[in-house]
Design a protein around this motif. Structure first.
Motif, PDB file in Angstrom:
ATOM      1  N   ARG A   1       0.840  -1.207   0.000  1.00  0.00           N
ATOM      2  CA  ARG A   1       0.000   0.000   0.000  1.00  0.00           C
ATOM      3  C   ARG A   1       0.872   1.255   0.000  1.00  0.00           C
ATOM      4  N   HIS A   2       1.919   1.242   0.809  1.00  0.00           N
ATOM      5  CA  HIS A   2       2.835   2.386   0.843  1.00  0.00           C
ATOM      6  C   HIS A   2       3.556   2.546  -0.500  1.00  0.00           C
ATOM      7  N   MET A   3       3.962   1.428  -1.098  1.00  0.00           N
ATOM      8  CA  MET A   3       4.682   1.499  -2.366  1.00  0.00           C
ATOM      9  C   MET A   3       3.844   2.178  -3.444  1.00  0.00           C
ATOM     10  N   ARG A   4       2.549   1.902  -3.436  1.00  0.00           N
ATOM     11  CA  ARG A   4       1.678   2.574  -4.405  1.00  0.00           C
ATOM     12  C   ARG A   4       1.701   4.085  -4.179  1.00  0.00           C
ATOM     13  N   ALA A   5       1.732   4.485  -2.908  1.00  0.00           N
ATOM     14  CA  ALA A   5       1.778   5.915  -2.591  1.00  0.00           C
ATOM     15  C   ALA A   5       3.098   6.531  -3.032  1.00  0.00           C
ATOM     16  N   TRP A   6       4.206   5.830  -2.764  1.00  0.00           N
ATOM     17  CA  TRP A   6       5.522   6.392  -3.152  1.00  0.00           C
ATOM     18  C   TRP A   6       5.629   6.470  -4.673  1.00  0.00           C
ATOM     19  N   GLY A   7       5.029   5.505  -5.370  1.00  0.00           N
ATOM     20  CA  GLY A   7       5.018   5.566  -6.826  1.00  0.00           C
ATOM     21  C   GLY A   7       4.222   6.745  -7.329  1.00  0.00           C
ATOM     22  N   ALA A   8       3.061   6.990  -6.712  1.00  0.00           N
ATOM     23  CA  ALA A   8       2.243   8.135  -7.113  1.00  0.00           C
ATOM     24  C   ALA A   8       2.961   9.450  -6.834  1.00  0.00           C
ATOM     25  N   MET A   9       3.789   9.476  -5.793  1.00  0.00           N
ATOM     26  CA  MET A   9       4.564  10.679  -5.481  1.00  0.00           C
ATOM     27  C   MET A   9       5.788  10.836  -6.379  1.00  0.00           C
ATOM     28  N   GLY A  10       6.157   9.776  -7.103  1.00  0.00           N
ATOM     29  CA  GLY A  10       7.317   9.829  -7.991  1.00  0.00           C
ATOM     30  C   GLY A  10       8.647   9.772  -7.273  1.00  0.00           C
ATOM     31  N   ILE A  11       8.691   9.075  -6.128  1.00  0.00           N
ATOM     32  CA  ILE A  11       9.925   9.087  -5.325  1.00  0.00           C
ATOM     33  C   ILE A  11      10.548   7.697  -5.166  1.00  0.00           C
ATOM     34  N   LEU A  12      10.107   6.714  -5.936  1.00  0.00           N
ATOM     35  CA  LEU A  12      10.638   5.366  -5.771  1.00  0.00           C
ATOM     36  C   LEU A  12      12.142   5.301  -6.019  1.00  0.00           C
ATOM     37  N   SER A  13      12.670   6.168  -6.862  1.00  0.00           N
ATOM     38  CA  SER A  13      14.107   6.140  -7.134  1.00  0.00           C
ATOM     39  C   SER A  13      14.930   6.576  -5.930  1.00  0.00           C
ATOM     40  N   ARG A  14      14.290   7.228  -4.961  1.00  0.00           N
ATOM     41  CA  ARG A  14      14.991   7.675  -3.751  1.00  0.00           C
ATOM     42  C   ARG A  14      14.737   6.735  -2.568  1.00  0.00           C
ATOM     43  N   LEU A  15      14.001   5.658  -2.807  1.00  0.00           N
ATOM     44  CA  LEU A  15      13.668   4.727  -1.743  1.00  0.00           C
ATOM     45  C   LEU A  15      14.731   3.639  -1.651  1.00  0.00           C
ATOM     46  N   ALA A  16      15.402   3.573  -0.490  1.00  0.00           N
ATOM     47  CA  ALA A  16      16.379   2.502  -0.269  1.00  0.00           C
ATOM     48  C   ALA A  16      15.667   1.185  -0.013  1.00  0.00           C
ATOM     49  N   GLY A  17      14.566   1.241   0.718  1.00  0.00           N
ATOM     50  CA  GLY A  17      13.800   0.037   1.027  1.00  0.00           C
ATOM     51  C   GLY A  17      12.781   0.312   2.100  1.00  0.00           C
ATOM     52  N   GLU A  18      11.856  -0.622   2.247  1.00  0.00           N
ATOM     53  CA  GLU A  18      10.880  -0.553   3.326  1.00  0.00           C
ATOM     54  C   GLU A  18      10.790  -1.930   3.956  1.00  0.00           C
ATOM     55  N   ARG A  19      10.917  -1.978   5.269  1.00  0.00           N
ATOM     56  CA  ARG A  19      10.874  -3.230   6.017  1.00  0.00           C
ATOM     57  C   ARG A  19       9.862  -3.100   7.150  1.00  0.00           C
ATOM     58  N   ALA A  20       9.260  -4.228   7.516  1.00  0.00           N
ATOM     59  CA  ALA A  20       8.207  -4.219   8.533  1.00  0.00           C
ATOM     60  C   ALA A  20       8.693  -4.782   9.858  1.00  0.00           C
ATOM     61  N   LEU A  21       8.161  -4.237  10.937  1.00  0.00           N
ATOM     62  CA  LEU A  21       8.432  -4.762  12.272  1.00  0.00           C
ATOM     63  C   LEU A  21       7.756  -6.112  12.486  1.00  0.00           C
ATOM     64  N   GLY A  22       6.608  -6.310  11.840  1.00  0.00           N
ATOM     65  CA  GLY A  22       5.847  -7.527  12.051  1.00  0.00           C
ATOM     66  C   GLY A  22       5.074  -7.532  13.354  1.00  0.00           C
ATOM     67  N   LEU A  23       4.741  -6.353  13.854  1.00  0.00           N
ATOM     68  CA  LEU A  23       3.980  -6.209  15.092  1.00  0.00           C
ATOM     69  C   LEU A  23       2.621  -5.606  14.778  1.00  0.00           C
ATOM     70  N   ASN A  24       1.596  -6.007  15.514  1.00  0.00           N
ATOM     71  CA  ASN A  24       0.307  -5.345  15.350  1.00  0.00           C
ATOM     72  C   ASN A  24       0.192  -4.184  16.327  1.00  0.00           C
ATOM     73  N   VAL A  25      -0.886  -3.428  16.225  1.00  0.00           N
ATOM     74  CA  VAL A  25      -1.030  -2.221  17.033  1.00  0.00           C
ATOM     75  C   VAL A  25      -0.988  -2.551  18.520  1.00  0.00           C
ATOM     76  N   GLU A  26      -1.606  -3.668  18.913  1.00  0.00           N
ATOM     77  CA  GLU A  26      -1.629  -4.041  20.324  1.00  0.00           C
ATOM     78  C   GLU A  26      -0.230  -4.394  20.833  1.00  0.00           C
ATOM     79  N   GLU A  27       0.584  -5.060  19.980  1.00  0.00           N
ATOM     80  CA  GLU A  27       1.931  -5.459  20.386  1.00  0.00           C
ATOM     81  C   GLU A  27       2.860  -4.272  20.566  1.00  0.00           C
ATOM     82  N   LEU A  28       2.534  -3.152  19.952  1.00  0.00           N
ATOM     83  CA  LEU A  28       3.367  -1.965  20.102  1.00  0.00           C
ATOM     84  C   LEU A  28       3.390  -1.454  21.541  1.00  0.00           C
ATOM     85  N   ILE A  29       2.448  -1.897  22.359  1.00  0.00           N
ATOM     86  CA  ILE A  29       2.420  -1.496  23.771  1.00  0.00           C
ATOM     87  C   ILE A  29       3.645  -2.025  24.508  1.00  0.00           C
TER      88      ILE A  29
END
Length: 224
Positions: A125-153
């Protein structure tokens, strides 16, 4: 009448709203607009899917319309920027999404941007946004924590995942600036910046700063 910047948390977590409110404290100026943080209590506990986004869009529109007369601007405080285009059609006032604002800020701090997402499902979902913004060439990468909102506590677990993910973005992906991809991570920014030795951008303060600048400039325009 004193106008406010309304910062909208489009999920129902009051803990997340409290964290956003705390992160924005440095932006509250004695002679500036109020910065008010609000929770959409009818919304889901986290924005983790397109279905969640569709659910919150009419709620955001209703909030903006009902507060427009008292507003200097709005901030949508979810990294996926749900309903951002719709919100900008709803009001003549400036509306800032924290995802878009964070990425624009990061581009001024480094050449290669690394993003720390919460869930792997968010990345496409984020990648679609970065593509629409035209900034994918400046993106080194995106990685996930793998935590849900409750686990962030669990702050220790969250911190260890943040540090490991940030290190991978720096050492394996070549990022020289890191963006926190969630509204609820602001209190880790300074600690992570020091640990990584890289600029770390908090999306809420990035968007709040832009909203504050726009509001202050509008006041000056009215005085001319």
């Amino acid at each position: 009448m004193s106008l406010s910047i309304f910062v909208i948390n489009p999920n129902s977590s009051t803990n997340v709203t409290a964290g956003i409110d705390d992160a924005l404290t440095p932006l509250r100026l004695t002679d500036g607009p109020k910065i008010e943080c609000h929770t959409i209590i009818e919304a889901p506990p986290g924005i983790q899917s397109e279905t969640d986004i569709m659910q919150v869009m009419p709620l955001l529109s209703t909030f903006i319309r009902s507060h427009e007369a008292q507003a200097a601007g709005f901030v949508i405080a979810c990294f996926s920027d749900p309903g951002l285009a719709m919100a900008r059609e709803t009001t003549r006032l400036p509306v800032f999404g924290i995802g878009e604002s964070a990425m624009l800020t990061a581009l001024t701090r480094g050449q290669r941007v690394g993003v720390i997402a919460i869930q792997p499902a968010s990345i496409s979902r984020h990648m679609r946004a970065w593509g629409a913004m035209g900034i994918l060439s400046r993106l080194a990468g995106e990685r996930a924590l793998g935590l849900n909102v409750e686990e962030l506590i669990d702050e220790r677990k969250t911190w260890m995942q943040l540090l490991e993910t940030g290190q991978k973005l720096r050492d394996e992906d070549g990022a020289n600036v890191v963006v926190l991809g969630c509204a609820g991570l602001a209190h880790y920014r300074r600690q992570l910046e020091q640990a990584l030795g890289l600029p770390v951008v908090d999306p809420c303060t990035a968007a709040g700063g832009m909203a504050l600048a726009a509001a202050q400039l509008a006041v000056l325009d009215d005085q001319i």
